[in-house]
Enzyme design. Structure first.
Site, PDB file in Angstrom:
ATOM      1  CG  PHE A  68      -1.977   0.991   1.098  1.00  0.00           C
ATOM      2  CD1 PHE A  68      -3.097   0.855   0.104  1.00  0.00           C
ATOM      3  CD2 PHE A  68      -1.910   2.177   1.973  1.00  0.00           C
ATOM      4  CE1 PHE A  68      -3.887   1.945   0.073  1.00  0.00           C
ATOM      5  CE2 PHE A  68      -2.870   3.362   1.928  1.00  0.00           C
ATOM      6  CZ  PHE A  68      -3.815   3.212   0.822  1.00  0.00           C
ATOM      7  CG  ASP A  92       0.199  -2.201   6.967  1.00  0.00           C
ATOM      8  OD1 ASP A  92      -0.819  -2.340   7.760  1.00  0.00           O
ATOM      9  OD2 ASP A  92       0.346  -1.165   6.205  1.00  0.00           O
ATOM     10  CE1 TYR A 100      -9.709   2.986   6.582  1.00  0.00           C
ATOM     11  CE2 TYR A 100      -8.553   3.989   8.343  1.00  0.00           C
ATOM     12  CZ  TYR A 100      -8.467   3.736   7.201  1.00  0.00           C
ATOM     13  OH  TYR A 100      -7.572   3.957   6.131  1.00  0.00           O
ATOM     14  CE  LYS A 101      -7.325  -0.351   5.263  1.00  0.00           C
ATOM     15  NZ  LYS A 101      -8.180   0.239   4.126  1.00  0.00           N
ATOM     16  NE  ARG A 124      -9.820  -3.221  -2.551  1.00  0.00           N
ATOM     17  CZ  ARG A 124      -9.403  -2.463  -1.573  1.00  0.00           C
ATOM     18  NH1 ARG A 124      -8.110  -2.546  -1.209  1.00  0.00           N
ATOM     19  NH2 ARG A 124      -9.959  -1.396  -1.080  1.00  0.00           N
TER      20      ARG A 124
END
Lengths: 446, 446
Positions: free
Chosen positions: A132, A201, A237-238, A405
């Site tokens: 990312f 991550d 928040y995912k 996605r």
């Protein structure tokens, strides 16, 4: 399976799904099939009442007394302790705070400080080219500051890239573009065997797949701490369903935690923040990874998201969620292959369970021509217009193709949802409605 | 004035106060006189509905579509543009984001990068010993990273400390312990005359006193940009009433904004965040001071706080608020001196209006003996028990004495509040109730 699946098969799976009651913990908008929980998780039903409580009672009535009486000041640690079991960490090793980018800056700074002391000749940070981007930007900035070089490779080149000049291997466990998942213990062990530190991550892993930051049990007996990572960061928040921009989290292996200050050394990381001494004395352990005052309302809602995992714990926890996630993504792949043939779709996500996160990414050949390119963007827009929310990630014109996605959060996505999503996709492709001009505007999507 | 003031005098002032209607914009708990808006501002009445809207509608229903449809992604810039007029900055020069500590790290990093290029022989950062500690900690960390030295002085020593080796003068405009306010244009000009860059922390100024970061009009004609500061940061949850831990803000003079990346170079500061390129290209201007995803719920509530200033604008704006603030603090000083004599109280806040922020800090001699020390802590606790909320800041045993701190937010504090607060203080002192054991526990206060 040679008999094609039916809608009724999918409904039967929902009926047999022991995790199905968890869906009732969340508000999912009417008419929406939400396959973007890997971008922003849905709202737990308790969030509205919790927000009202924090705002009206704790802030409105409690005012600054709430730093103590409502536990605001210790919230990063308390939430961290609730995140710890989801990522294979122990109590008092995790804090919820700041953003993923900022936490990555903290841990990469600390890792480089350790390297500078223990192995100053190592001057490379290795990462994936399709990591990312914010992770790469943070690394690029620190490289510039400290005289390191960021080397970007493809996943299959990582092992060969672990040369004697590598200080840090920094990877995202589940790739945001492809859903491909690294073998965390094996990659960690390889980094350590090469003398490098390992930063993970967990943005697309925490709450989605079991994570084992620390080797334990037989694994530990066999390898010692060589399979235990050094640092990790992740997103609130995912898959953790903490709300838009919910604070992120940071984990540091206890053996490193007390070795260095991280440079974002603010008063919340001080050993005695209310002594107001002019010199910095870092708090012991993970607390020194805190910096300034935290956004309490947003942070409180992260607690609502974590409630879902504590409810899941009674139904088999992360192991059960993982099994369901794989069943959902298997089903999606199977249905796309059975029902959407002939439209140029490809699969970017590994079929091998051990290499798959909780999302499925499709590619599409640049056959459409004209302004629509691969059509991936327009197809996603057409799906969103039908209430099937996935997202699009642009390719680079080279080996990284345009991506459609679809994230599958096992806490609230069901098997019938998968059927319906694929049916919409089939109709969008068959009808050609994705070629309508209104789906062909490229604007920001997250 | 020789005739002592009365309660009726104070009521008459409230009746004549043209800003009085603004109080109705806020929820103030029944029975509370809140003199701690310099720590955490009270709740605007609109905050509960706004929180419900963001959580239930924007998150719950809009989900990730709200990044665009609800303007989440541009919120830092839009809030920044609303803060700009309160601090004497122009549009597109301010963003609301992260915490004050983190923003200070960004601007101090940028300032040191400028210095390293323009005047590498300058190796000192000068600040005040009683600056808010987190500012000093951040500076200490950066000094260690970059080979600078932090020199701490008393306020009256600043001018003499501006020697040829000073890179940056970093001050908080209004001192958190004493309420003393620096002459921003004069100090800025002195820093510039000495060849140093000027960073202001506006934590106790923004929304409390008029702030002129950029010289304009006659001031600019006379001095050019020598009275314009270089960088500033400030707090969203004190006088701006943005809620607990509301995001902070950062301002950079346009002449510096494009010169450097700040090291917290995350994807929100990228020129094209959704291109997802592996290399960092900073956005032009202040946007490059953004880093990662922001806590949207907390950030939205900052907007409710700023509404109060836009309402005040119609009633005279910051000039009128400043006049009322001085009237409130003058009144408090006068009443304490008239009605609380003989209890060992002293005044830490300057009497000179030009040197006073929006708070009054009292000291107390260490006459009480025993465990109560100066008694300042216990007196504040006894007042809080009566609903008069101020706070306590410990001294250092040297020239910085224990402080009883009272903030006066002109948006919602009235003259009768001041009378009542002093009457409670008088009763606490006269009755000796502050000596009760329950007020003598030292625990964290913010």
């Amino acid at each position: 399976m040679s008999t094609p699946l039916t809608l009724n098969d999918c409904r039967a799976r929902d009926a047999a799904d022991t995790l199905r009651p968890l869906r009732d913990l969340f508000d999912i908008p009417e008419g929406v099939i939400y396959l973007d929980g890997n971008s922003l998780g849905v709202m737990p039903k308790t969030a509205a009442a919790r927000a009202a409580e924090v705002v009206t009672q704790e802030w409105g009535q409690g005012l600054n007394r709430s730093w103590n009486t409502a536990g605001w000041f210790s919230m990063p640690q308390r939430l961290g302790n609730r995140i710890a079991p989801l990522i294979g960490a122990d109590a008092d090793e995790v804090v919820a705070t700041d953003s993923t980018s900022i936490n990555l800056f903290k841990v990469l700074s600390a890792a480089l400080s350790i390297t500078a002391q223990d192995a100053p000749e190592r001057k490379l940070i290795v990462s994936e080219r399709s990591n990312f981007p914010t992770d790469l930007y943070i690394a690029e900035g620190l490289c510039k500051e400290r005289g390191y070089t960021l080397k970007l490779v493809e996943p299959e080149e990582i092992a060969a890239a672990l040369t004697a000049d590598v200080a840090v291997l920094m990877l995202t466990h589940v790739n945001y573009r492809t859903g491909a998942m690294h073998d965390m213990p094996a990659v960690t062990a390889a980094a350590h065997a090469a003398g490098a530190l390992m930063i993970w991550d967990l943005a697309h892993s925490a709450g989605a797949v079991p994570v084992t930051l620390k080797a334990s049990g037989a694994d530990f007996k066999e390898s010692g701490s060589s399979k235990s990572a050094d640092f990790a960061v992740g997103c609130g928040y995912k898959y953790l369903n903490g709300g838009p921009g919910a604070p992120a989290f940071v984990w540091v292996h206890p053996k490193h935690a007390d070795r260095f200050w991280q440079p974002l050394a603010g008063w919340w990381g001080h050993a005695a923040p209310f002594a107001f001494t002019p010199d910095y004395q870092p708090a012991p352990g993970i607390t020194r990874y805190l910096c300034g005052t935290q956004p309490i309302v947003s942070m409180s809602l992260l607690g609502c998201g974590l409630d879902g995992f504590e409810a899941a714990e009674k139904l088999g926890g992360m192991a059960a969620l993982r099994a369901k996630s794989l069943a959902l993504t298997d089903l999606f792949i199977q249905l796309v292959e059975e029902r959407c043939q002939g439209y140029g779709l490809g699969l970017a996500t590994p079929r091998d369970h051990a290499q798959r996160g909780s999302q499925v990414c499709l590619t599409r050949e640049h056959a459409a021509g004209g302004d629509l390119g691969s059509g991936a963007f327009a197809i996603v827009q057409a799906l969103i217009a039908r209430g099937v929310i996935g997202d699009y990630r642009a390719g680079d014109g080279g080996i990284h193709k345009d991506i459609l996605r679809f994230g599958f959060t096992p806490l609230y996505i069901g098997f019938e949802d998968v059927w319906n999503a694929v049916e919409h996709l089939r109709q969008v492709l068959e009808s050609g409605e994705w070629q309508k001009p209104e789906f062909n505007r490229k604007h920001a999507v997250t």
